[in-house]
Scaffold this active site. Structure first.
Site, mmCIF file in Angstrom:
data_model
loop_
_atom_site.group_PDB
_atom_site.id
_atom_site.type_symbol
_atom_site.label_atom_id
_atom_site.label_comp_id
_atom_site.label_asym_id
_atom_site.label_seq_id
_atom_site.Cartn_x
_atom_site.Cartn_y
_atom_site.Cartn_z
ATOM 1 C CG HIS A 6 -43.543 -75.786 -4.859
ATOM 2 N ND1 HIS A 6 -44.733 -76.430 -3.925
ATOM 3 C CD2 HIS A 6 -43.561 -76.701 -6.318
ATOM 4 C CE1 HIS A 6 -45.216 -77.291 -4.161
ATOM 5 N NE2 HIS A 6 -45.367 -77.703 -5.381
ATOM 6 C CD GLU A 7 -42.801 -75.711 -9.429
ATOM 7 O OE1 GLU A 7 -42.481 -76.681 -10.067
ATOM 8 O OE2 GLU A 7 -44.136 -75.325 -9.612
ATOM 9 C CG HIS B 211 -41.955 -80.747 -7.714
ATOM 10 N ND1 HIS B 211 -43.101 -81.675 -6.746
ATOM 11 C CD2 HIS B 211 -43.165 -79.552 -7.656
ATOM 12 C CE1 HIS B 211 -44.246 -80.797 -6.331
ATOM 13 N NE2 HIS B 211 -43.926 -80.083 -6.834
#
Length: 197
Positions: free
Chosen positions: A6-7, A10
């Site tokens: 997820h990170e 980003h």
């Protein structure tokens, strides 16, 4: 895996749009130690709820800040949705092929599906500092954004009120009880169609 990818999503999309901030801080990596927040990680084991370290994003590097901002913000939740899809597809593929796997493997795949759908839905809640809020902040007209910004500091408090007080029965709980099964069923149908089921 869910938090790390997820990170990383980003960080990767921000980097592709010209922002090297996350890369310079070592966040463009699959190493979970770079993404896990110490307190957020400990709380996962204590109360079953936690968080990762937010990826730093500097919008001044973006040539199209609003478009880039939306894509950077939505990249994390979409990554969780894709992880849920691949876990579901793997589970069904193993079942179709009659592959005997240890029970913990099938349990892990089922958990990956539900956990990543949960993270997808949770992160799209339109409250700061969640991704859903960032997306809305980039989509609203310019004159509205400053008004949103002045209330950002209360986002965490508002979330706690609607999540851990009796109000949760009318806010977060119904949201999760409706959307998570619906998304799970949708993914199941998509995977089923792919496998001709």
């Amino acid at each position: 895996m869910a938090f790390t990818l997820h990170e990383l999503a980003h960080a990767y999309i921000a980097y592709k749009f010209g922002d090297p901030t996350a890369k310079n801080e070592g966040r463009l990596t699959l190493n979970p130690l770079k993404h896990l927040d110490p307190i957020g990680t400990i709380l996962i084991f204590i109360i079953g709820f936690g968080w990762a370290k937010p990826v730093p994003v500097n919008r001044f590097y973006f040539k199209q800040p609003r478009l880039a901002g939306v894509l950077v913000s939505i990249a994390g939740p979409l990554t969780n949705l894709m992880l849920a899809f691949f876990a579901q597809a793997t589970y069904i593929a193993l079942d179709i092929a009659s592959v005997q796997v240890p029970l913990f493997v099938s349990d892990l795949l089922i958990t990956m599906v539900s956990l990543n759908i949960l993270l997808f839905v949770f992160n799209l809640i339109p409250l700061p500092p969640l991704d859903g809020y960032r997306i809305i902040a980039d989509l609203v007209p310019n004159h509205v954004r400053p008004k949103l910004t002045q209330y950002e500091q209360y986002g965490g408090l508002v979330f706690l009120v609607i999540a851990i007080t009796p109000l949760s029965k009318y806010t977060i709980t119904p949201l999760f009880n409706v959307t998570i099964p619906a998304i799970g069923q949708f993914l199941g149908k998509v995977v089923g169609a792919i496998f001709g089921l």
